[in-house]
Design a protein around this motif. Structure first.
Motif, PDB file in Angstrom:
ATOM      1  N   ASN A 111       0.809  -1.210   0.000  1.00  0.00           N
ATOM      2  CA  ASN A 111       0.000   0.000   0.000  1.00  0.00           C
ATOM      3  C   ASN A 111       0.845   1.264   0.000  1.00  0.00           C
ATOM      4  N   GLY A 112       2.074   1.173  -0.483  1.00  0.00           N
ATOM      5  CA  GLY A 112       2.941   2.331  -0.561  1.00  0.00           C
ATOM      6  C   GLY A 112       2.434   3.309  -1.596  1.00  0.00           C
ATOM      7  N   PRO A 113       3.013   4.495  -1.636  1.00  0.00           N
ATOM      8  CA  PRO A 113       2.557   5.509  -2.591  1.00  0.00           C
ATOM      9  C   PRO A 113       2.933   5.161  -4.023  1.00  0.00           C
ATOM     10  N   VAL A 114       2.321   5.861  -4.934  1.00  0.00           N
ATOM     11  CA  VAL A 114       2.759   5.826  -6.325  1.00  0.00           C
ATOM     12  C   VAL A 114       3.844   6.889  -6.451  1.00  0.00           C
ATOM     13  N   VAL A 115       5.016   6.496  -6.929  1.00  0.00           N
ATOM     14  CA  VAL A 115       6.147   7.410  -7.077  1.00  0.00           C
ATOM     15  C   VAL A 115       6.301   7.784  -8.535  1.00  0.00           C
ATOM     16  N   VAL A 116       6.509   9.065  -8.808  1.00  0.00           N
ATOM     17  CA  VAL A 116       6.705   9.498 -10.187  1.00  0.00           C
ATOM     18  C   VAL A 116       7.911  10.419 -10.262  1.00  0.00           C
ATOM     19  N   GLY A 117       8.764  10.170 -11.245  1.00  0.00           N
ATOM     20  CA  GLY A 117       9.920  11.008 -11.458  1.00  0.00           C
ATOM     21  C   GLY A 117       9.522  12.262 -12.220  1.00  0.00           C
ATOM     22  N   VAL A 118       9.943  13.429 -11.709  1.00  0.00           N
ATOM     23  CA  VAL A 118       9.564  14.711 -12.308  1.00  0.00           C
ATOM     24  C   VAL A 118      10.824  15.484 -12.686  1.00  0.00           C
ATOM     25  N   ASP A 119      10.974  15.827 -13.961  1.00  0.00           N
ATOM     26  CA  ASP A 119      12.102  16.658 -14.359  1.00  0.00           C
ATOM     27  C   ASP A 119      11.670  17.858 -15.210  1.00  0.00           C
ATOM     28  N   GLY A 120      10.354  18.040 -15.350  1.00  0.00           N
ATOM     29  CA  GLY A 120       9.844  19.181 -16.100  1.00  0.00           C
ATOM     30  C   GLY A 120       9.677  18.945 -17.570  1.00  0.00           C
ATOM     31  N   SER A 121      10.144  17.807 -18.088  1.00  0.00           N
ATOM     32  CA  SER A 121       9.997  17.508 -19.511  1.00  0.00           C
ATOM     33  C   SER A 121       8.543  17.188 -19.825  1.00  0.00           C
ATOM     34  N   PRO A 122       8.109  17.381 -21.079  1.00  0.00           N
ATOM     35  CA  PRO A 122       6.727  17.027 -21.450  1.00  0.00           C
ATOM     36  C   PRO A 122       6.402  15.572 -21.111  1.00  0.00           C
ATOM     37  N   SER A 123       7.372  14.682 -21.318  1.00  0.00           N
ATOM     38  CA  SER A 123       7.149  13.269 -21.032  1.00  0.00           C
ATOM     39  C   SER A 123       6.881  13.039 -19.549  1.00  0.00           C
ATOM     40  N   SER A 124       7.625  13.729 -18.673  1.00  0.00           N
ATOM     41  CA  SER A 124       7.432  13.520 -17.236  1.00  0.00           C
ATOM     42  C   SER A 124       6.116  14.103 -16.759  1.00  0.00           C
ATOM     43  N   LEU A 125       5.636  15.169 -17.401  1.00  0.00           N
ATOM     44  CA  LEU A 125       4.353  15.751 -16.997  1.00  0.00           C
ATOM     45  C   LEU A 125       3.193  14.835 -17.381  1.00  0.00           C
ATOM     46  N   VAL A 126       3.300  14.166 -18.513  1.00  0.00           N
ATOM     47  CA  VAL A 126       2.280  13.170 -18.862  1.00  0.00           C
ATOM     48  C   VAL A 126       2.340  12.030 -17.851  1.00  0.00           C
ATOM     49  N   ALA A 127       3.558  11.673 -17.421  1.00  0.00           N
ATOM     50  CA  ALA A 127       3.719  10.625 -16.411  1.00  0.00           C
ATOM     51  C   ALA A 127       3.057  11.025 -15.104  1.00  0.00           C
ATOM     52  N   VAL A 128       3.117  12.306 -14.752  1.00  0.00           N
ATOM     53  CA  VAL A 128       2.468  12.790 -13.531  1.00  0.00           C
ATOM     54  C   VAL A 128       0.963  12.570 -13.615  1.00  0.00           C
ATOM     55  N   GLU A 129       0.364  12.861 -14.764  1.00  0.00           N
ATOM     56  CA  GLU A 129      -1.077  12.645 -14.941  1.00  0.00           C
ATOM     57  C   GLU A 129      -1.427  11.168 -14.735  1.00  0.00           C
ATOM     58  N   VAL A 130      -0.656  10.307 -15.379  1.00  0.00           N
ATOM     59  CA  VAL A 130      -0.909   8.872 -15.268  1.00  0.00           C
ATOM     60  C   VAL A 130      -0.727   8.411 -13.826  1.00  0.00           C
ATOM     61  N   ALA A 131       0.332   8.874 -13.175  1.00  0.00           N
ATOM     62  CA  ALA A 131       0.604   8.475 -11.793  1.00  0.00           C
ATOM     63  C   ALA A 131      -0.492   8.951 -10.848  1.00  0.00           C
TER      64      ALA A 131
END
Length: 295
Positions: free
Chosen positions: A2-22
């Protein structure tokens, strides 16, 4: 877990889409979301307990704060009400996220981040994390197709058990169908494993097909009872495995694959099928490593 969902953020368009999915995954799972930004600076340059940026780098701090604020706002817009944590860590992104994965239920990254190597199809962080993470890794190659089914790559190997479990759970969480695809070709030797079989044989296609049908059925055994809400479509396809899965991903919302399947070398943490999907699938890809000792 039950740990959190972790998402890597570096400001790139790809990482921001990853934030939405996460964020969407965290909301469906009822867990928190952890936004992680890593500085790839040598640790020796930062004193114990020191700030992740040196004196006089206010501009860098503002840039990071702005990146995380944008990511947090996007996450709240995607899944209102989830708990969000922000973390700035000194260290190489691949190692930071690998450590974060030890207490996470899911790690999410974009397929390509900020890099000098813009032509690469898959970023080094995504590839490394898929091979070494302690939890399932979701690599966001493109935005998920709304309502698209979960595509499960079935190979029948013990290493793929975790992938089967994860795929059914994802289909249930998202309320989508599951397509269990098992691709095979005449180079397989599972149907001719007996000691009396000659080294060179004329393949009996019916016999091979029956054997591969059994592999598919055994891989899915018991999952229907555990996830009665998931409609399963079984696909047995004769053809090149990687090509067949990449082609099928065009209609999927997510592809789920084990880290290593049949035929993989023991020393390799990421099999050729997993690597091919990470580089070429037409939707997000989840790579799931089966934990040692798992039943």
């Amino acid at each position: 877990m039950n740990g959190p969902v972790v998402v890597g953020v570096d400001g790139s368009p790809s990482s921001l889409v990853a934030v939405e999915v996460a964020a969407r995954e965290a909301g469906l799972r009822g867990v928190g979301l952890r936004l992680v930004h890593a500085f790839g600076w040598p640790a020796a340059h930062v004193p114990p307990g020191g700030r992740p940026w040196p004196s006089g780098s206010a501009g860098m701090r503002e840039l990071v704060d702005g990146t995380l604020t944008k990511a947090e706002r996007l996450a709240h817009e995607t899944a209102a009400g989830i708990d969000i944590m922000r973390e700035v860590v000194v260290g190489e992104p691949v190692l930071v996220l690998e450590i974060e994965s030890r207490t996470a239920s899911l790690a999410v990254v974009g397929s390509r981040g900020h890099s000098r190597f813009g032509a690469l199809l898959l970023g080094s962080t995504a590839g490394h994390l898929a091979a070494h993470a302690a939890c399932p890794v979701l690599v966001v190659r493109d935005r998920p197709k709304p309502g698209g089914p979960v595509l499960l790559a079935v190979d029948g190997s013990p290493a793929a058990k975790g992938a089967v479990e994860f795929a059914f759970a994802e289909a249930s969480l998202h309320g989508t169908d599951l397509v269990a695809l098992h691709a095979w070709n005449t180079r397989t030797d599972r149907a001719y494993a007996g000691p009396s079989d000659p080294p060179f044989v004329t393949y009996d296609e019916d016999r091979l097909r029956d054997e591969e049908q059994r592999v598919l059925a055994e891989a899915l055994s018991g999952m229907g009872e555990r996830y009665p809400d998931v409609e399963v479509h079984r696909r047995l396809v004769r053809g090149r495995i990687r090509h067949t899965l990449i082609e099928a991903s065009a209609d999927a919302g997510l592809v789920v694959v084990g880290a290593r399947g049949r035929g993989g070398f023991a020393g390799l943490l990421l099999g050729s099928v997993s690597q091919a999907l990470l580089h070429h699938a037409q939707c997000p890809v989840a790579v799931v490593r089966t934990r040692e000792g798992a039943p």
